[in-house]
Write a protein that holds these residues in place. Structure first.
Motif, short mmCIF file in Angstrom:
data_model
loop_
_atom_site.label_atom_id
_atom_site.label_comp_id
_atom_site.label_asym_id
_atom_site.label_seq_id
_atom_site.Cartn_x
_atom_site.Cartn_y
_atom_site.Cartn_z
N VAL A 24 0.84 -1.18 0.00
CA VAL A 24 0.00 0.00 0.00
C VAL A 24 0.89 1.24 0.00
CG1 VAL A 24 -1.73 1.31 1.27
CG2 VAL A 24 -1.83 -1.17 1.28
N ALA A 30 -1.64 6.34 5.65
CA ALA A 30 -2.95 5.70 5.62
C ALA A 30 -3.28 5.03 6.95
CB ALA A 30 -3.01 4.69 4.48
N THR A 37 -8.75 3.17 0.36
CA THR A 37 -7.76 2.75 -0.63
C THR A 37 -8.47 2.08 -1.80
OG1 THR A 37 -7.38 0.59 0.41
CG2 THR A 37 -5.93 2.41 1.09
N ARG A 67 -2.90 -1.69 -3.44
CA ARG A 67 -4.00 -0.76 -3.23
C ARG A 67 -3.37 0.59 -2.91
NH1 ARG A 67 -9.03 -3.02 -2.50
NH2 ARG A 67 -9.76 -1.14 -1.42
N PRO A 69 -4.05 4.79 -1.54
CA PRO A 69 -4.93 5.83 -1.04
C PRO A 69 -4.97 6.95 -2.09
CG PRO A 69 -2.78 6.09 -0.07
CD PRO A 69 -2.73 4.84 -0.92
#
Length: 116
Positions: A24, A30, A37, A67, A69
């Protein structure tokens, strides 16, 4: 699938993810904020650039299955990808952008505020 497989990215360039790279982008940010996300396109290793366009330097490559954000979005270079053709670029971390044409947001338009 072989670990050595190289995939085309948003502008036809190829790249490999760094070993141990986070799944991520902006994980530390995050983790402390309630930010939604979004998945990148399946089977894609996505270039992350210093600005909203293919003319900006690649700073890293997201591995398949990542994934991201989206903190804000801004117009930039028009790119064609798995989710259509778009000039929207997603800010996924401080000074890091990916083409929205490679991020599944469920919309062809903006899903976050404009970067200011």
């Amino acid at each position: 699938m072989s670990v050595d497989r190289v995939e085309a990215t948003e502008d036809g360039e190829t790249g490999r993810a760094a070993v141990g790279q986070s799944a991520v982008a902006g994980e530390s940010v995050a983790a402390t904020a309630s930010v939604h996300t979004y998945p990148i396109a399946p089977g894609v290793r996505l270039n992350v650039r210093r600005g909203p366009g293919t003319n900006y330097q690649i700073v890293r490559v997201l591995p398949e299955g990542s994934r991201v954000p989206i903190y804000c979005q801004t117009p930039g270079t028009t790119v064609s990808g798995p989710y259509g053709t778009s000039n929207i670029w997603d800010n996924i971390d401080d000074g890091e952008y990916v083409s929205d044409a490679y991020v599944y947001t469920g919309s062809d338009g903006y899903v976050a505020s404009r970067c200011g």
